[in-house]
Scaffold this motif. Structure first.
Motif, PDB file in Angstrom:
ATOM      1  N   GLN A  57      12.115  23.645 -29.598  1.00 52.14           N
ATOM      2  CA  GLN A  57      12.611  23.028 -31.099  1.00 52.14           C
ATOM      3  C   GLN A  57      12.435  21.649 -31.081  1.00 52.14           C
ATOM      4  O   GLN A  57      11.873  20.873 -30.255  1.00 52.14           O
ATOM      5  N   PRO A  58      12.211  21.349 -32.388  1.00 53.69           N
ATOM      6  CA  PRO A  58      11.796  20.037 -32.675  1.00 53.69           C
ATOM      7  C   PRO A  58      12.086  18.513 -31.792  1.00 53.69           C
ATOM      8  O   PRO A  58      11.558  17.688 -31.416  1.00 53.69           O
ATOM      9  N   VAL A  59      13.453  18.534 -32.136  1.00 57.36           N
ATOM     10  CA  VAL A  59      14.705  18.362 -31.034  1.00 57.36           C
ATOM     11  C   VAL A  59      14.746  18.148 -29.454  1.00 57.36           C
ATOM     12  O   VAL A  59      14.536  17.166 -28.514  1.00 57.36           O
ATOM     13  N   SER A  60      14.116  19.354 -29.000  1.00 55.79           N
ATOM     14  CA  SER A  60      13.663  19.047 -27.908  1.00 55.79           C
ATOM     15  C   SER A  60      12.579  18.542 -27.193  1.00 55.79           C
ATOM     16  O   SER A  60      12.316  17.808 -26.611  1.00 55.79           O
ATOM     17  N   ARG A  61      11.698  18.605 -28.648  1.00 57.17           N
ATOM     18  CA  ARG A  61      10.260  18.408 -27.338  1.00 57.17           C
ATOM     19  C   ARG A  61      10.097  16.816 -27.967  1.00 57.17           C
ATOM     20  O   ARG A  61       8.806  15.660 -26.944  1.00 57.17           O
ATOM     21  N   SER A  62      11.129  15.892 -28.514  1.00 61.07           N
ATOM     22  CA  SER A  62      10.551  14.527 -29.165  1.00 61.07           C
ATOM     23  C   SER A  62      12.006  13.549 -28.205  1.00 61.07           C
ATOM     24  O   SER A  62      12.473  12.855 -27.786  1.00 61.07           O
TER      25      SER A  62
END
Length: 78
Positions: A57-62
């Motif tokens: 998910q985007p939150v994990s990638r950032s």
């Protein structure tokens, strides 16, 4: 459900008022302290392996440690 009697309620209310007066009329609010017992993290190597195939998910990638600490500070997590 057992509700307090009117006398008990008023006695408690009087105690709160007396406490406020003892503090000079100032009520100091303090957020409850929270302990994080379930925390997600994403180390750089994990992100490198799973980000290209879009498995994160985007939150994990950032995710970064400073950002995680900032999020916990905002939520009042100790």
């Amino acid at each position: 459900m057992n509700l307090p009697s009117r006398r008990t309620f008023l006695a408690g209310l009087a105690a709160v008022g007396a406490n406020a007066l003892a503090r000079g009329g100032r009520a100091e609010a303090q957020a409850p302290s929270r302990i994080d017992v379930h925390h997600h993290l994403a180390p750089p190597r994990y992100i490198a392996e799973l980000a290209p195939p879009q498995l994160l998910q985007p939150v994990s990638r950032s995710w970064t440690p400073p950002r995680s600490l900032e999020d916990m500070d905002k939520a009042g997590v100790a």
